[in-house]
Design a protein around this motif. Structure first.
Motif, mmCIF file in Angstrom:
data_model
loop_
_atom_site.group_PDB
_atom_site.id
_atom_site.type_symbol
_atom_site.label_atom_id
_atom_site.label_comp_id
_atom_site.label_asym_id
_atom_site.label_seq_id
_atom_site.Cartn_x
_atom_site.Cartn_y
_atom_site.Cartn_z
ATOM 1 N N UNK A 1 70.822 151.342 37.233
ATOM 2 C CA UNK A 1 69.875 150.434 37.898
ATOM 3 C C UNK A 1 70.443 149.913 39.218
ATOM 4 N N UNK A 2 71.720 149.620 39.242
ATOM 5 C CA UNK A 2 72.352 149.137 40.472
ATOM 6 C C UNK A 2 72.352 150.246 41.532
ATOM 7 N N UNK A 3 72.760 151.426 41.147
ATOM 8 C CA UNK A 3 72.873 152.537 42.096
ATOM 9 C C UNK A 3 71.526 153.014 42.616
ATOM 10 N N UNK A 4 70.483 152.855 41.811
ATOM 11 C CA UNK A 4 69.148 153.315 42.211
ATOM 12 C C UNK A 4 68.279 152.194 42.789
ATOM 13 N N UNK A 5 68.859 150.998 42.947
ATOM 14 C CA UNK A 5 68.121 149.890 43.546
ATOM 15 C C UNK A 5 67.053 149.305 42.649
ATOM 16 N N UNK A 6 67.265 149.368 41.350
ATOM 17 C CA UNK A 6 66.259 148.915 40.382
ATOM 18 C C UNK A 6 66.495 147.474 39.918
ATOM 19 N N UNK A 7 67.708 146.948 40.078
ATOM 20 C CA UNK A 7 68.004 145.593 39.577
ATOM 21 C C UNK A 7 67.019 144.528 40.056
ATOM 22 N N UNK A 8 66.580 144.533 41.324
ATOM 23 C CA UNK A 8 65.627 143.510 41.760
ATOM 24 C C UNK A 8 64.265 143.597 41.052
ATOM 25 N N UNK A 9 64.027 144.683 40.347
ATOM 26 C CA UNK A 9 62.738 144.878 39.666
ATOM 27 C C UNK A 9 62.792 144.473 38.192
ATOM 28 N N UNK A 10 63.931 144.046 37.692
ATOM 29 C CA UNK A 10 64.114 143.799 36.263
ATOM 30 C C UNK A 10 63.092 142.843 35.652
ATOM 31 N N UNK A 11 62.644 141.859 36.391
ATOM 32 C CA UNK A 11 61.712 140.875 35.830
ATOM 33 C C UNK A 11 60.261 141.174 36.160
ATOM 34 N N UNK A 12 59.987 142.332 36.745
ATOM 35 C CA UNK A 12 58.610 142.708 37.089
ATOM 36 C C UNK A 12 57.958 143.461 35.944
ATOM 37 N N UNK A 13 56.636 143.375 35.899
ATOM 38 C CA UNK A 13 55.869 144.150 34.923
ATOM 39 C C UNK A 13 55.757 145.593 35.424
ATOM 40 N N UNK A 14 55.809 146.540 34.513
ATOM 41 C CA UNK A 14 55.768 147.945 34.909
ATOM 42 C C UNK A 14 54.438 148.313 35.565
ATOM 43 N N UNK A 15 53.356 147.657 35.185
ATOM 44 C CA UNK A 15 52.054 147.988 35.782
ATOM 45 C C UNK A 15 51.890 147.407 37.188
ATOM 46 N N UNK A 16 52.867 146.645 37.668
ATOM 47 C CA UNK A 16 52.843 146.091 39.022
ATOM 48 C C UNK A 16 53.698 146.911 39.992
#
Length: 189
Positions: free
Chosen positions: A54-69
């Protein structure tokens, strides 16, 4: 893409049978992945593997988002992080990646290339990114005229071999045409 979907069991072939070994475990990143509904953190799970991917792919900032958003690119990165993290836990016999570099920035592509080079299992990869393929693959499977051929080397090596073969075919064809002309010329005389 269609062939990979058939190989993973996601799509049934028009004819023939696809057989998997007993207990085969295959994970696949589709070109346009569909994430389950929920929060990204819950979809990805816990563990150092998840954090690293998640860190390497830039996903950490998305952790608290809903997948449908998520946008299509964000969903692709989340799905890629899930596939790579799950495999690092040894959960699968084969990893299939369909256009994994789509929506990745340069740092993420470099990280993914390193991950693939260090991967010890079976990996099937589709990509139109020639530089990426040159960096991380050592075999090319070439599908042409209903045949499959395996080449050893990266994409540039494959292209060189293919060009040399084409040049040889062209040379052989031209020689054959000259010989045919000579035959017709000598028959007429």
């Amino acid at each position: 893409t269609t062939l990979l979907r058939i190989m993973t069991g996601a799509l049934q072939p028009d004819s023939g049978v696809v057989r998997f070994g007993r207990g085969s475990r295959i994970v696949s990143l589709e070109q346009d992945p569909k994430l389950p509904e929920g929060i990204v953190r819950d979809v990805l799970g816990d563990g150092w593997e998840v954090q690293a991917a998640a860190t390497s792919l830039g996903v950490l900032p998305l952790f608290d988002r809903r997948t449908d958003e998520l946008s299509g690119g964000q969903a692709k990165r989340v799905a890629l992080a899930k596939v790579l993290a799950d495999d690092q836990q040894g959960a699968f016999d084969m990893v299939v990646l369909d256009e994994p570099t789509n929506h990745l920035d340069l740092d993420a592509i470099i990280w993914l290339s390193d991950w693939i080079r260090n991967f010890q299992g079976t990996l099937l990869l589709i990509s139109h990114d020639r530089e990426f393929l040159d960096e991380c693959v050592n075999h090319i499977v070439y599908l042409h005229h209903q045949t499959i051929e395996l080449f050893t080397g990266n994409y540039s090596a494959f292209e060189n071999i293919k060009a040399a073969r084409l040049a040889l075919q062209q040379s052989s064809y031209e020689k054959q045409q000259r010989e045919i002309c000579l035959l017709y010329t000598s028959d007429a005389a």
